[in-house]
Design a protein around this motif. Structure first.
Motif, PDB file in Angstrom:
ATOM      1  N   ILE A 188       0.830  -1.209   0.000  1.00  0.00           N
ATOM      2  CA  ILE A 188       0.000   0.000   0.000  1.00  0.00           C
ATOM      3  C   ILE A 188       0.862   1.256   0.000  1.00  0.00           C
ATOM      4  CG2 ILE A 188      -1.600   1.382   1.408  1.00  0.00           C
ATOM      5  CD1 ILE A 188      -2.898  -1.271   2.283  1.00  0.00           C
ATOM      6  N   MET A 189       1.889   1.268   0.834  1.00  0.00           N
ATOM      7  CA  MET A 189       2.709   2.467   0.941  1.00  0.00           C
ATOM      8  C   MET A 189       3.584   2.695  -0.287  1.00  0.00           C
ATOM      9  SD  MET A 189       1.510   3.765   3.561  1.00  0.00           S
ATOM     10  CE  MET A 189       2.579   5.201   3.645  1.00  0.00           C
ATOM     11  N   VAL A 190       3.937   1.626  -0.989  1.00  0.00           N
ATOM     12  CA  VAL A 190       4.688   1.787  -2.242  1.00  0.00           C
ATOM     13  C   VAL A 190       3.852   2.536  -3.268  1.00  0.00           C
ATOM     14  CG1 VAL A 190       5.596   0.583  -4.257  1.00  0.00           C
ATOM     15  CG2 VAL A 190       6.264  -0.159  -1.993  1.00  0.00           C
ATOM     16  N   ILE A 191       2.600   2.113  -3.461  1.00  0.00           N
ATOM     17  CA  ILE A 191       1.786   2.771  -4.498  1.00  0.00           C
ATOM     18  C   ILE A 191       1.418   4.198  -4.091  1.00  0.00           C
ATOM     19  CG2 ILE A 191       0.945   0.598  -5.445  1.00  0.00           C
ATOM     20  CD1 ILE A 191      -1.738   1.102  -4.094  1.00  0.00           C
ATOM     21  N   ILE A 192       1.253   4.424  -2.786  1.00  0.00           N
ATOM     22  CA  ILE A 192       1.010   5.801  -2.336  1.00  0.00           C
ATOM     23  C   ILE A 192       2.260   6.646  -2.573  1.00  0.00           C
ATOM     24  CG2 ILE A 192       0.605   7.276  -0.324  1.00  0.00           C
ATOM     25  CD1 ILE A 192      -1.224   5.083   0.768  1.00  0.00           C
TER      26      ILE A 192
ATOM     27  N   HIS B  16      -6.920   7.446 -12.172  1.00  0.00           N
ATOM     28  CA  HIS B  16      -7.164   7.489 -13.613  1.00  0.00           C
ATOM     29  C   HIS B  16      -8.447   8.240 -13.967  1.00  0.00           C
ATOM     30  CE1 HIS B  16      -4.048   4.380 -13.910  1.00  0.00           C
ATOM     31  NE2 HIS B  16      -4.041   4.587 -15.202  1.00  0.00           N
ATOM     32  N   ARG B  17      -9.004   8.987 -13.038  1.00  0.00           N
ATOM     33  CA  ARG B  17     -10.299   9.627 -13.286  1.00  0.00           C
ATOM     34  C   ARG B  17     -10.268  10.582 -14.484  1.00  0.00           C
ATOM     35  NH1 ARG B  17      -7.747  11.577  -8.943  1.00  0.00           N
ATOM     36  NH2 ARG B  17      -7.612  13.832  -8.559  1.00  0.00           N
ATOM     37  N   GLU B  18      -9.145  11.289 -14.677  1.00  0.00           N
ATOM     38  CA  GLU B  18      -9.053  12.181 -15.839  1.00  0.00           C
ATOM     39  C   GLU B  18      -8.949  11.376 -17.131  1.00  0.00           C
ATOM     40  OE1 GLU B  18      -9.550  15.379 -15.779  1.00  0.00           O
ATOM     41  OE2 GLU B  18      -9.808  15.286 -13.595  1.00  0.00           O
ATOM     42  N   ASN B  19      -8.244  10.241 -17.067  1.00  0.00           N
ATOM     43  CA  ASN B  19      -8.176   9.362 -18.239  1.00  0.00           C
ATOM     44  C   ASN B  19      -9.567   8.851 -18.603  1.00  0.00           C
ATOM     45  OD1 ASN B  19      -5.597   8.951 -16.465  1.00  0.00           O
ATOM     46  ND2 ASN B  19      -4.937   8.522 -18.561  1.00  0.00           N
ATOM     47  N   ILE B  20     -10.340   8.492 -17.594  1.00  0.00           N
ATOM     48  CA  ILE B  20     -11.699   7.993 -17.828  1.00  0.00           C
ATOM     49  C   ILE B  20     -12.555   9.071 -18.478  1.00  0.00           C
ATOM     50  CG2 ILE B  20     -13.815   7.183 -16.687  1.00  0.00           C
ATOM     51  CD1 ILE B  20     -11.944   5.855 -14.576  1.00  0.00           C
TER      52      ILE B  20
ATOM     53  N   GLY C 138       3.120   9.594 -10.307  1.00  0.00           N
ATOM     54  CA  GLY C 138       2.453   8.863 -11.376  1.00  0.00           C
ATOM     55  C   GLY C 138       1.165   8.212 -10.887  1.00  0.00           C
ATOM     56  N   LYS C 139       0.650   7.292 -11.699  1.00  0.00           N
ATOM     57  CA  LYS C 139      -0.636   6.661 -11.384  1.00  0.00           C
ATOM     58  C   LYS C 139      -0.484   5.267 -10.774  1.00  0.00           C
ATOM     59  CE  LYS C 139      -3.325   9.343 -14.692  1.00  0.00           C
ATOM     60  NZ  LYS C 139      -2.264  10.105 -15.353  1.00  0.00           N
ATOM     61  N   SER C 140       0.735   4.851 -10.516  1.00  0.00           N
ATOM     62  CA  SER C 140       1.024   3.644  -9.723  1.00  0.00           C
ATOM     63  C   SER C 140       0.647   2.320 -10.381  1.00  0.00           C
ATOM     64  CB  SER C 140       0.331   3.729  -8.350  1.00  0.00           C
ATOM     65  OG  SER C 140       0.821   4.804  -7.600  1.00  0.00           O
ATOM     66  N   VAL C 141       0.435   2.303 -11.696  1.00  0.00           N
ATOM     67  CA  VAL C 141       0.062   1.042 -12.347  1.00  0.00           C
ATOM     68  C   VAL C 141       1.223   0.054 -12.315  1.00  0.00           C
ATOM     69  CG1 VAL C 141      -0.647  -0.072 -14.490  1.00  0.00           C
ATOM     70  CG2 VAL C 141      -1.660   2.111 -13.837  1.00  0.00           C
ATOM     71  N   ALA C 142       2.387   0.466 -12.823  1.00  0.00           N
ATOM     72  CA  ALA C 142       3.538  -0.446 -12.876  1.00  0.00           C
ATOM     73  C   ALA C 142       3.992  -0.846 -11.480  1.00  0.00           C
ATOM     74  CB  ALA C 142       4.685   0.197 -13.647  1.00  0.00           C
ATOM     75  N   SER C 143       4.070   0.121 -10.562  1.00  0.00           N
ATOM     76  CA  SER C 143       4.479  -0.213  -9.196  1.00  0.00           C
ATOM     77  C   SER C 143       3.433  -1.094  -8.527  1.00  0.00           C
ATOM     78  CB  SER C 143       4.722   1.056  -8.377  1.00  0.00           C
ATOM     79  OG  SER C 143       3.583   1.889  -8.357  1.00  0.00           O
TER      80      SER C 143
ATOM     81  N   TYR D 294      -5.987  -6.130  -0.285  1.00  0.00           N
ATOM     82  CA  TYR D 294      -5.068  -5.170  -0.902  1.00  0.00           C
ATOM     83  C   TYR D 294      -5.393  -4.951  -2.372  1.00  0.00           C
ATOM     84  CZ  TYR D 294      -1.048  -3.390  -3.393  1.00  0.00           C
ATOM     85  OH  TYR D 294      -0.250  -2.655  -4.241  1.00  0.00           O
ATOM     86  N   ALA D 295      -5.693  -6.042  -3.090  1.00  0.00           N
ATOM     87  CA  ALA D 295      -6.014  -5.923  -4.510  1.00  0.00           C
ATOM     88  C   ALA D 295      -7.242  -5.037  -4.716  1.00  0.00           C
ATOM     89  CB  ALA D 295      -6.248  -7.300  -5.121  1.00  0.00           C
ATOM     90  N   ILE D 296      -8.201  -5.128  -3.793  1.00  0.00           N
ATOM     91  CA  ILE D 296      -9.393  -4.275  -3.869  1.00  0.00           C
ATOM     92  C   ILE D 296      -9.012  -2.815  -3.617  1.00  0.00           C
ATOM     93  CG2 ILE D 296     -11.612  -3.734  -2.783  1.00  0.00           C
ATOM     94  CD1 ILE D 296     -11.855  -6.748  -2.135  1.00  0.00           C
ATOM     95  N   ILE D 297      -8.228  -2.590  -2.553  1.00  0.00           N
ATOM     96  CA  ILE D 297      -7.801  -1.228  -2.212  1.00  0.00           C
ATOM     97  C   ILE D 297      -6.988  -0.610  -3.347  1.00  0.00           C
ATOM     98  CG2 ILE D 297      -6.320   0.132  -0.669  1.00  0.00           C
ATOM     99  CD1 ILE D 297      -7.101  -1.889   1.559  1.00  0.00           C
ATOM    100  N   ALA D 298      -6.036  -1.391  -3.878  1.00  0.00           N
ATOM    101  CA  ALA D 298      -5.180  -0.900  -4.961  1.00  0.00           C
ATOM    102  C   ALA D 298      -6.007  -0.570  -6.195  1.00  0.00           C
ATOM    103  CB  ALA D 298      -4.109  -1.931  -5.299  1.00  0.00           C
ATOM    104  N   ALA D 299      -6.972  -1.425  -6.519  1.00  0.00           N
ATOM    105  CA  ALA D 299      -7.814  -1.198  -7.698  1.00  0.00           C
ATOM    106  C   ALA D 299      -8.596   0.104  -7.544  1.00  0.00           C
ATOM    107  CB  ALA D 299      -8.765  -2.373  -7.900  1.00  0.00           C
ATOM    108  N   ILE D 300      -9.217   0.288  -6.390  1.00  0.00           N
ATOM    109  CA  ILE D 300     -10.010   1.504  -6.161  1.00  0.00           C
ATOM    110  C   ILE D 300      -9.118   2.747  -6.222  1.00  0.00           C
ATOM    111  CG2 ILE D 300     -11.359   2.779  -4.441  1.00  0.00           C
ATOM    112  CD1 ILE D 300     -12.401   0.031  -3.477  1.00  0.00           C
ATOM    113  N   TYR D 301      -7.973   2.672  -5.567  1.00  0.00           N
ATOM    114  CA  TYR D 301      -7.085   3.832  -5.505  1.00  0.00           C
ATOM    115  C   TYR D 301      -6.518   4.194  -6.879  1.00  0.00           C
ATOM    116  CZ  TYR D 301      -3.128   6.782  -4.132  1.00  0.00           C
ATOM    117  OH  TYR D 301      -2.227   7.821  -4.020  1.00  0.00           O
TER     118      TYR D 301
END
Length: 201
Positions: free
Chosen positions: A93-97, A184-188, A110-115, A172-179
């Motif tokens: 969690i803290m890595v993607i944040i 990506h809200r601007e991309n959407i 960034g948007k934390s996809v790769a990380s 975690y997968a749920i939290i990461a997906a939501i976050y």
């Protein structure tokens, strides 16, 4: 040391590692430019591609994935007795944040996809591999990195659950997906309007 104290230390170290702005550093070294002033303003691989091309897109993506893996792998390797998987998840969690809100760049990253994919690889390599393949296929077919990323993130919690991972991994997968989808809200919005940037023509 208590589990809570250990979690705080792991979270802090993981955040600092996540905050290392790979894309920013590479673009700065190669061109002298601040990647945050280009395109979407993100420090991630997709925006780096706009400045340096495909080679550096893949380079930054791989480095960011490795950045996501390291704290989780180290936590799993050096901490025992955590049957629920809470400590590796706190690292993840803290890595993607850290990647999305890096302390070294005034919290603009960034948007934390790769990380994020890197953390999933570290938690369960098979899950990470499947998600990478899904991301690659969807991105190639749709020509949009954002669609590939969002699709992979939506699928991630289901994979974690059905592959019998510790409960904390699925959470975690749920939290990461939501976050990350939120990031990506601007991309959407651009996808809906039909003016999202394609990764290839």
């Amino acid at each position: 040391m208590t589990v809570f104290g250990l979690m705080i230390i792991i979270a802090l170290i993981s955040y600092l590692i996540g905050s290392i702005p790979t894309g920013y550093i590479i673009v700065k070294l190669k061109t002298g430019e601040d990647i945050r002033n280009t395109g979407s303003g993100s420090t991630g691989a997709t925006n780096v591609k706009r400045v340096l091309g495909k080679k550096w897109f893949f380079t930054v993506m791989i480095l960011d994935a490795i950045k996501g893996m390291i704290p989780v792998i180290l936590t799993k390797g050096f901490v025992s007795g955590d049957t629920w998987g809470l400590l590796p998840v706190s690292a993840a969690i803290m890595v993607i944040i850290g990647h999305s809100k890096p302390v070294f760049l005034n919290f603009k990253g960034g948007k934390s996809v790769a990380s994020g994919i890197g953390t999933l690889y570290a938690l369960n390599p098979f899950t990470g591999l499947i998600l990478t393949l899904i991301w690659g296929v969807i991105t190639w077919v749709s020509k949009y990195v954002s669609i590939g990323s969002i699709t992979a993130l939506i699928i991630a919690p289901f994979l974690m659950y059905f592959l019998n991972n510790p409960p904390a991994y699925t959470l975690y997968a749920i939290i990461a997906a939501i976050y990350i989808i939120y990031l990506h809200r601007e991309n959407i919005k651009r996808l809906i309007k039909g003016n999202e940037n394609k990764v290839r023509n």
